[in-house]
Design an enzyme around this catalytic site. Structure first.
Site, PDB file in Angstrom:
ATOM      1  N   SER A   1       0.536  -1.101  -0.188  1.00 12.37           N
ATOM      2  CA  SER A   1       0.248   0.418   0.414  1.00 12.37           C
ATOM      3  C   SER A   1       0.699   1.025  -0.395  1.00 12.37           C
ATOM      4  O   SER A   1       1.414   1.411  -0.822  1.00 12.37           O
ATOM      5  CB  SER A   1      -0.826   0.024   0.885  1.00 12.37           C
ATOM      6  OG  SER A   1      -2.247   1.042   1.222  1.00 12.37           O
TER       7      SER A   1
ATOM      8  N   ASP B   1      -8.918  -4.646  -6.274  1.00 14.40           N
ATOM      9  CA  ASP B   1      -8.230  -4.215  -4.831  1.00 14.40           C
ATOM     10  C   ASP B   1      -8.832  -2.790  -4.917  1.00 14.40           C
ATOM     11  O   ASP B   1      -8.934  -2.149  -5.751  1.00 14.40           O
ATOM     12  CB  ASP B   1      -6.917  -3.488  -5.267  1.00 14.40           C
ATOM     13  CG  ASP B   1      -5.769  -3.175  -3.766  1.00 14.40           C
ATOM     14  OD1 ASP B   1      -6.569  -2.028  -2.992  1.00 14.40           O
ATOM     15  OD2 ASP B   1      -4.930  -3.814  -4.189  1.00 14.40           O
TER      16      ASP B   1
ATOM     17  N   HIS C   1      -7.097  -6.127  -0.714  1.00 12.44           N
ATOM     18  CA  HIS C   1      -6.342  -5.314  -0.878  1.00 12.44           C
ATOM     19  C   HIS C   1      -5.038  -5.747  -0.848  1.00 12.44           C
ATOM     20  O   HIS C   1      -4.662  -6.551   0.742  1.00 12.44           O
ATOM     21  CB  HIS C   1      -6.473  -3.717  -0.100  1.00 12.44           C
ATOM     22  CG  HIS C   1      -5.291  -2.914   0.212  1.00 12.44           C
ATOM     23  ND1 HIS C   1      -4.923  -2.298  -0.682  1.00 12.44           N
ATOM     24  CD2 HIS C   1      -4.619  -2.266   1.324  1.00 12.44           C
ATOM     25  CE1 HIS C   1      -4.128  -0.797  -0.462  1.00 12.44           C
ATOM     26  NE2 HIS C   1      -4.247  -0.928   1.290  1.00 12.44           N
TER      27      HIS C   1
END
Length: 514
Positions: free
Chosen positions: A228, A456, A483
């Protein structure tokens, strides 16, 4: 409210080789030995040459963290402002689990956020070749978690009160009230954290901190796994220090070429897509709280959550479930299909007038602990985001963004859009941003790997495609509704490819899909 939330899913992570080897307690190393240790930058020698005094993890991490007995923790010192190395310093918390076999080096890992503690990252990928050949190292970026000084804006009582507030209408009066609330938040951040420190908590500084970590861990080249927002750290490191990279895996890509408006709209579409996938899955059960017709799921969802604007749902916790917490809890559950059952439970409870499960999910997202205290995740998220990204002060742009966001994610549209919206808190932040949107240029960086998941919600698939192109990286496509996936989704195809790359620098097959 103009406040955004953590999670990359904002609504709208000089020791010589011989010394390092002795510290790790290993008997052999490979691959990294052949590379000379880069010289430290002038004026920063004392930071790059410091020793790491590994010891107990008893006073590190969140109270919920459970470090294995072999874990070791330490703090290292870095300058708050790298342009003033003789000025104030910060202490960064690290944890590691030493390699169990022939050591290649250290694998530095970050979970994202920004603002999420990374100390527990050292525990992933156990009983794999990664645990055999690498010291697995997690860290809390400056201002985050166990690192000091700490970014602090709200007390626990203030955070609870903010979460319980009713959302403002986008009328002139409501917009003024939301912006006044944001100003109060910004003033508290400045007072409690200090403006000087707030000016130096962004990606620009963390990337330099990572290079200090690389050096004190004894590695000539950085081996890194970032999820991320951690992909932003990894790509920024590659751009700044391309000759100091050994291997990078970036999963759940943040595309630094996007401005905040573009990023938020892509994210809105991503969450709407996963909400649709969840609704279709839920509809296969006769007792689905959104009904058995997925085309009606948005209207049924709004019918469940809209009454919370006026009246919170009852919970066993005296706080009750506010509208904002319900939306936060739903978004938390949409991060992974592993949490879809919890979401179904929470929506089923809401249909019965209760909000316990959704409140628990919101607490998870916001970092609230059982004793009522908070991790500083949300405050750090805001501080880092506001210093990383350009401010949006054009009210016409903000109004269009709000309208487009509602169209992109109708399940999040409360029906009260007016074509206007409050400026978010970054517009009033007390220090300037230190980064600008741009395509990554990392000439000379070795082959890197980007992992991007087709569905995602927080970092949509296309962002990974774009980042891979900018870095000249190998792209692994993972098909799923979650995710991030590498080493956390339990997919053998993906994990084997990532491990082979990190250990032996074997590039994934072209076009690999798992």
């Amino acid at each position: 409210m103009g406040r955004e939330r953590n999670g990359c899913a904002a609504r709208v992570a000089l020791l010589g080789a011989a010394v390092a080897l002795a510290m790790a307690g290993c008997t052999a190393t490979r691959q990294q030995d052949a590379a000379p240790m880069p010289a430290p930058p002038a004026g920063l020698e004392r930071f790059y040459s410091q020793s790491v005094n590994w010891g107990s993890c008893e006073d590190y991490g969140d109270p919920t963290d459970r470090f294995p007995p072999v874990a070791q923790c330490a703090k290292i010192t870095v300058p708050v402002d790298y342009a003033r190395p003789d000025g104030p310093t910060a202490q960064l918390a690290l944890t590691r689990i030493p390699a169990s076999g022939t050591k290649i080096g250290s694998l530095l890992m970050n979970p994202g956020g920004p603002g999420v503690s990374g100390l527990s990252m050292a525990g992933i990928a156990g009983r794999t070749p990664l645990s055999e050949h690498f010291d697995r190292v997690g860290f809390d970026p400056r201002g985050v978690g166990s690192s000091t000084p700490s970014i602090l804006c709200l007390t626990p009582r203030e955070a609870d009160a903010e979460r319980a507030e009713k959302p403002e209408d986008n009328t002139a009066q409501g917009i003024a009230a939301a912006e006044a609330d944001n100003k109060e938040y910004v003033d508290r951040c400045a007072e409690r954290t200090g403006v000087d420190f707030l000016a130096h908590v962004g990606t620009r500084e963390v990337v330099q901190d990572m290079d200090v970590m690389r050096a004190v861990l004894g590695d000539a080249g950085l081996t890194y796994l970032g999820y991320s927002y951690g992909t932003r750290l990894g790509s920024a490191y590659a751009e700044r220090f391309p000759d100091r990279v050994r291997a990078l895996v970036l999963d759940g890509a943040v595309d630094s070429s996007q401005d905040p408006v573009q990023e938020s709209l892509r994210q809105a579409a991503g969450f709407q897509g996963v909400f649709g996938a969840y609704s279709a899955d839920c509809a296969t059960a006769s007792d689905c709280p959104l009904g058995t017709d997925p085309t009606a799921s948005v209207s049924r969802f709004r019918a469940l959550v809209d009454p919370l604007v006026a009246t919170p749902a009852a919970t066993s916790d005296p706080r009750g479930l506010s509208y904002d917490d319900a939306i936060t809890g739903v978004q938390q559950a949409l991060y992974s299909d592993d949490m879809w059952q919890a979401l179904t439970t929470g929506l089923g409870e809401l249909r019965q007038g209760r909000g316990d499960t959704l409140l628990q999910l919101a607490d998870m997202y916001d970092g609230r602990r059982e004793d009522g205290s908070y991790a500083n995740t949300q405050d750090a998220f805001n501080a880092i985001r506001c210093v990383d990204d350009p401010r949006i002060t054009d009210r016409a742009v903000v109004g269009r963004q709000d309208s487009e966001y509602r169209r992109a994610a109708p399940f999040l549209d409360d029906g009260r859009g007016t074509g206007a919206a409050p400026l978010e808190l970054c517009a009033q932040w007390p220090v300037p941003n230190t980064s600008e949107p741009h395509s990554i240029s990392a000439h000379g960086v070795p082959k890197t790997v980007v992992v991007s998941t087709t569905d995602d919600p927080a970092t949509p698939y296309q962002a990974g495609v774009d980042l891979a192109r900018q870095l000249g990286a190998a792209l692994i496509t993972y098909r799923g509704n979650r995710h991030t996936a590498a080493l956390v989704a339990g997919d053998e195809c993906l994990d084997d490819a990532v491990i082979a790359y990190l250990v032996d620098l074997v590039e994934p097959a072209r076009g690999q899909t798992c």
